[in-house]
Design a protein around this motif. Structure first.
Motif, mmCIF file in Angstrom:
data_model
loop_
_atom_site.group_PDB
_atom_site.id
_atom_site.type_symbol
_atom_site.label_atom_id
_atom_site.label_comp_id
_atom_site.label_asym_id
_atom_site.label_seq_id
_atom_site.Cartn_x
_atom_site.Cartn_y
_atom_site.Cartn_z
ATOM 1 N N ASP A 251 -1.433 -5.462 -3.022
ATOM 2 C CA ASP A 251 -1.542 -4.909 -1.674
ATOM 3 C C ASP A 251 -2.926 -5.162 -1.089
ATOM 4 O OD1 ASP A 251 1.011 -3.989 -2.051
ATOM 5 O OD2 ASP A 251 0.430 -1.941 -2.551
ATOM 6 N N ALA A 252 -3.956 -5.117 -1.933
ATOM 7 C CA ALA A 252 -5.323 -5.281 -1.443
ATOM 8 C C ALA A 252 -5.555 -6.670 -0.868
ATOM 9 C CB ALA A 252 -6.309 -5.003 -2.570
ATOM 10 N N TYR A 255 -4.048 -6.817 2.520
ATOM 11 C CA TYR A 255 -4.834 -5.987 3.445
ATOM 12 C C TYR A 255 -6.091 -6.726 3.895
ATOM 13 C CZ TYR A 255 -7.790 -2.130 5.076
ATOM 14 O OH TYR A 255 -8.610 -1.325 5.819
ATOM 15 N N ARG A 258 -5.191 -9.510 6.376
ATOM 16 C CA ARG A 258 -4.812 -9.003 7.705
ATOM 17 C C ARG A 258 -6.025 -8.426 8.442
ATOM 18 N NH1 ARG A 258 -0.530 -7.059 4.601
ATOM 19 N NH2 ARG A 258 -1.512 -4.999 4.524
ATOM 20 N N GLU A 259 -6.841 -7.619 7.744
ATOM 21 C CA GLU A 259 -7.963 -6.954 8.402
ATOM 22 C C GLU A 259 -9.010 -7.959 8.878
ATOM 23 O OE1 GLU A 259 -8.645 -3.599 9.199
ATOM 24 O OE2 GLU A 259 -6.465 -3.629 8.913
ATOM 25 N N ASP A 285 5.264 -10.289 2.774
ATOM 26 C CA ASP A 285 4.457 -9.519 3.726
ATOM 27 C C ASP A 285 4.201 -10.274 5.025
ATOM 28 O OD1 ASP A 285 4.356 -7.527 1.871
ATOM 29 O OD2 ASP A 285 2.333 -7.972 1.169
ATOM 30 N N PHE A 393 -8.272 1.135 2.993
ATOM 31 C CA PHE A 393 -7.134 0.580 2.263
ATOM 32 C C PHE A 393 -6.384 1.679 1.525
ATOM 33 C CE2 PHE A 393 -5.743 -1.098 -1.964
ATOM 34 C CZ PHE A 393 -4.603 -1.741 -1.500
ATOM 35 N N THR A 394 -5.075 1.743 1.746
ATOM 36 C CA THR A 394 -4.203 2.678 1.048
ATOM 37 C C THR A 394 -3.064 1.889 0.415
ATOM 38 O OG1 THR A 394 -4.696 4.415 2.653
ATOM 39 C CG2 THR A 394 -2.775 4.739 1.239
ATOM 40 N N PRO A 395 -2.987 1.848 -0.899
ATOM 41 C CA PRO A 395 -1.898 1.089 -1.544
ATOM 42 C C PRO A 395 -0.532 1.635 -1.145
ATOM 43 C CG PRO A 395 -3.577 1.735 -3.140
ATOM 44 C CD PRO A 395 -3.871 2.475 -1.882
ATOM 45 N N ARG A 396 0.433 0.758 -1.085
ATOM 46 C CA ARG A 396 1.776 1.185 -0.711
ATOM 47 C C ARG A 396 2.374 2.151 -1.726
ATOM 48 N NH1 ARG A 396 4.150 -4.596 0.994
ATOM 49 N NH2 ARG A 396 2.550 -5.200 -0.487
ATOM 50 N N GLU A 399 1.300 5.450 -0.637
ATOM 51 C CA GLU A 399 2.005 5.861 0.562
ATOM 52 C C GLU A 399 3.383 6.419 0.216
ATOM 53 O OE1 GLU A 399 2.127 2.457 2.986
ATOM 54 O OE2 GLU A 399 0.013 2.570 3.608
#
Length: 484
Positions: A251-252, A255, A258-259, A285, A393-396, A399
Motif C-alpha cells: 500500500d505504501a 501511496y 499517487r501523492e 490500484d 499514510f494509512t494502510p488499507r 482502514e
C-alpha cells in the motif's frame, strides 16, 4: 554531459573538450550529433590513459559516463586497423567488452554503434535469451568490437562462431556484479582464450576486495582512476527512508506514487515473485506497471523497458539482475520496496536516478527486520539516515479494521442472524458495495421420501418356459453341424 572538476588525480581544465584528446574527426562528428562537447570527470581522466595503451581500473558513480570513458578511446585505437573490405578475415575481433546482464550489454552496444557510426569499424552484441542465428551471422561476417555476456559468448566459442585469438583489448564493465552472479569460472575461461599481450580495462561503480583480487590476476600495473570516494552516492540524489510495517509495504508504494504524482519510477524488489506480485497490485490500484526479472524472456524484458522509456508504462518493478545498467534519461525517482541484501547494490540502485548531473529522489521502505541491512548501507556510504514516518499514510488493512470497529460490514460479510457462518458476499455488477449471496434450493429436495408403487404386469418382461426357448445357433467349427 558535464565538465565538473574531478575529485581526485589531476583535475581537468574547466574548458576541456573532447577534441582536446586528439580523437578522430569521425568520432567527434558522432559526439557532436548527440550534443556531447565536454567530458565528464571519469572520461576526462580515463580517455588519455586508455589511448596510451595502459591497463585501467576505473571507479566512478553510476551515471557518470563510464561507457564513453572506455569506448571512445577503444574506437580511436582500432581505427588504425579499420577496413572497408567485405572479407570477414579483414574484420577480426580486436576488442571484447563483457557485461553482467543483457540489458547492459544492449545499452553499451548502442553507445558503441553511435560513437563509431562514421567509421568503417563493425560491432555487434551477443547475449542469451534470444535466437543465436542472427548473432552467428553477424560474427561470421566479421566484427572488430564484440559486446557480450559471458555465458552466451562461451556458447559461440563452443560453436566455433567466434575467434578471440586476435583480441587486443578486454573490458569488464560492472565486474563486481559478474562475480556476484557467479561468472568467475566463465571469466577465467574467457581470459584463457585471449592473447597474453593485451590491454585490460575494468570499470565499475564499486570495487570489492574480490574484484581487486581478480584484477591483480590478469592486469599489468594498472592505473587506478577514482573520480569520487569509493561506494559514494551522488550528491544530486535526495535519499529518504520511511519506516513501514511489512504488511503495509504494498500500500505504501502506491501511496507514494499517487501523492508525489510520479509518472516514471523504478521500484526495486529482492525477489522475482515479489516483483510480479507488486506489479499486479499496482495494476489493480490503477497504476500502469510492469515487472522485469530473470524469469521473463528477453523479448518481454526489452519490450517492457522500451515501453517504460516511451512513457507507456509508469512504474517498472525490477530485480537487481534485470535493472543493472539500465540507463533512462532524466529518471526522477527510484523506490526500494526491499532493501538490498548486498549494501553495494544500494549504490547501483539509486544510481539509476540523478544521472549526468541531474537531480533525483531515492526512497526506501524498511521495517524492523531490515534494520541490519540499513546499518550495512550506512557503513558503506558513510552516511547516517534519518528514519521518518510516511505522513498521511494509512494502510488499507488498518482502514478495514477501523470500519469493523464502527460496525460496518467487513469485506468477508456479516454473520447471519442465526449466528451461523458469515454469508458469502460479492460486489454488485455496477461496482458498488458487496451484496449478500444465498444459494437457491430446489424445493423438490425438501419433499419427504415416497416409495413408488408395484409395477404393473404389462410392464414386466415376458418370461418363456425353458422348453419353448429357441436354441442358439452354434458355428460349425464348434460342433454346430447337423447330424447325418
Amino acid at each position: 554531459m558535464s565538465d565538473t572538476t574531478p575529485a581526485s588525480a589531476a583535475p581537468a581544465a574547466p574548458a576541456v573538450r573532447f577534441e582536446d584528446f586528439g580523437l578522430s574527426p569521425d568520432i567527434l562528428k558522432a559526439l557532436a550529433e548527440q550534443g556531447y562537447v565536454h567530458p565528464t570527470p571519469i572520461q576526462a581522466q580515463a580517455i588519455p590513459v586508455v589511448l596510451q595503451g595502459r591497463d585501467v581500473m576505473g571507479a566512478a558513480q553510476t551515471g557518470t559516463g563510464k561507457t564513453a570513458g572506455f569506448s571512445l578511446p577503444i574506437i580511436q585505437r582500432l581505427l588504425a586497423y579499420a577496413s572497408t573490405s567485405v572479407s570477414p578475415a579483414r574484420h577480426p575481433v580486436r576488442a571484447l567488452i563483457l557485461t553482467p546482464t543483457r540489458e547492459l550489454a544492449d545499452q553499451v552496444a548502442d553507445n558503441v554503434k553511435a560513437y563509431s557510426r562514421f567509421t568503417p569499424l563493425r560491432s555487434t552484441v551477443v547475449f542469451g535469451g534470444i535466437d543465436m542465428a542472427p548473432q552467428t551471422a553477424a560474427l561470421r561476417a566479421g566484427v572488430e568490437i564484440v559486446i557480450a555476456t559471458p555465458g552466451r559468448l562461451l556458447d559461440h566459442v563452443q560453436q566455433k562462431t567466434v575467434n578471440l585469438s586476435q583480441t587486443q583489448i578486454l573490458v569488464m564493465d560492472e565486474a563486481d556484479r559478474m562475480l556476484d552472479m557467479g561468472f568467475l569460472p566463465d571469466l577465467q575461461r574467457i581470459i584463457n582464450l585471449l592473447p597474453k599481450q593485451r590491454q585490460n580495462l575494468m570499470f565499475s561503480a564499486t570495487f570489492s576486495p574480490e574484484i581487486k583480487k581478480l584484477a591483480a590476476s590478469f592486469q599489468n600495473n594498472p592505473v587506478t582512476i577514482e573520480v569520487a570516494r569509493s561506494n559514494a552516492t551522488a550528491e544530486t540524489v535526495t535519499q529518504t527512508i520511511y519506516k513501514v510495517d511489512e504488511s503495509a509495504k504494498l500500500d505504501a508504494v502506491g501511496y507514494i506514487i499517487r501523492e508525489r504524482g510520479l509518472k516514471q519510477v523504478i521500484v526495486f524488489s529482492n525477489t522475482k515473485i515479489g516483483a510480479s506480485r507488486l506489479a499486479r497490485q499496482l495494476e489493480k490500484d490503477g497504476v500502469n506497471a510492469s515487472a522485469i526479472h530473470g524469469d521473463k524472456s528477453q523479448s518481454e524484458r526489452m519490450a517492457a523497458l522500451e515501453a517504460f522509456k516511451q512513457g507507456q508504462i509508469e512504474v517498472l518493478v525490477a530485480t537487481d539482475v534485470a535493472a543493472r545498467g539500465l540507463d533512462i534519461a532524466e529518471l526522477p525517482c527510484v523506490i526500494n520496496y526491499d532493501l538490498p541484501y548486498n549494501a553495494e547494490d544500494y549504490v547501483h540502485r539509486i544510481g539509476r536516478t540523478g544521472r549526468a548531473g541531474a537531480s533525483g529522489d531515492a526512497i526506501s521502505l524498511f521495517c524492523d527486520k531490515d534494520e541490519r541491512l540499513l546499518v550495512d548501507i550506512e557503513k558503506l556510504i558513510k552516511k547516517k539516515f534519518e528514519r521518518a514516518e510516511l505522513a498521511g499514510f494509512t494502510p488499507r488493512t488498518r482502514e478495514r479494521h477501523e470500519r469493523a470497529e464502527r460496525g460496518e460490514r467487513s469485506d468477508r460479510g456479516e454473520r447471519s442472524e442465526r449466528g451461523g457462518r458469515p454469508e458469502r458476499s460479492e460486489r454488485s455488477r455496477d461496482g458498488g458495495a458487496p451484496v449478500s449471496r444465498r444459494e437457491k434450493v430446489d424445493p423438490w429436495f425438501l419433499k419427504p421420501y415416497e416409495p413408488t408403487g408395484v409395477e404393473e404386469e404389462s410392464t414386466k418382461p415376458e418370461i418363456l418356459p425353458k422348453s419353448n426357448r429357441p436354441k442358439p445357433k452354434v458355428a460349425a467349427l464348434l460342433g454346430g453341424m447337423p447330424k447325418r
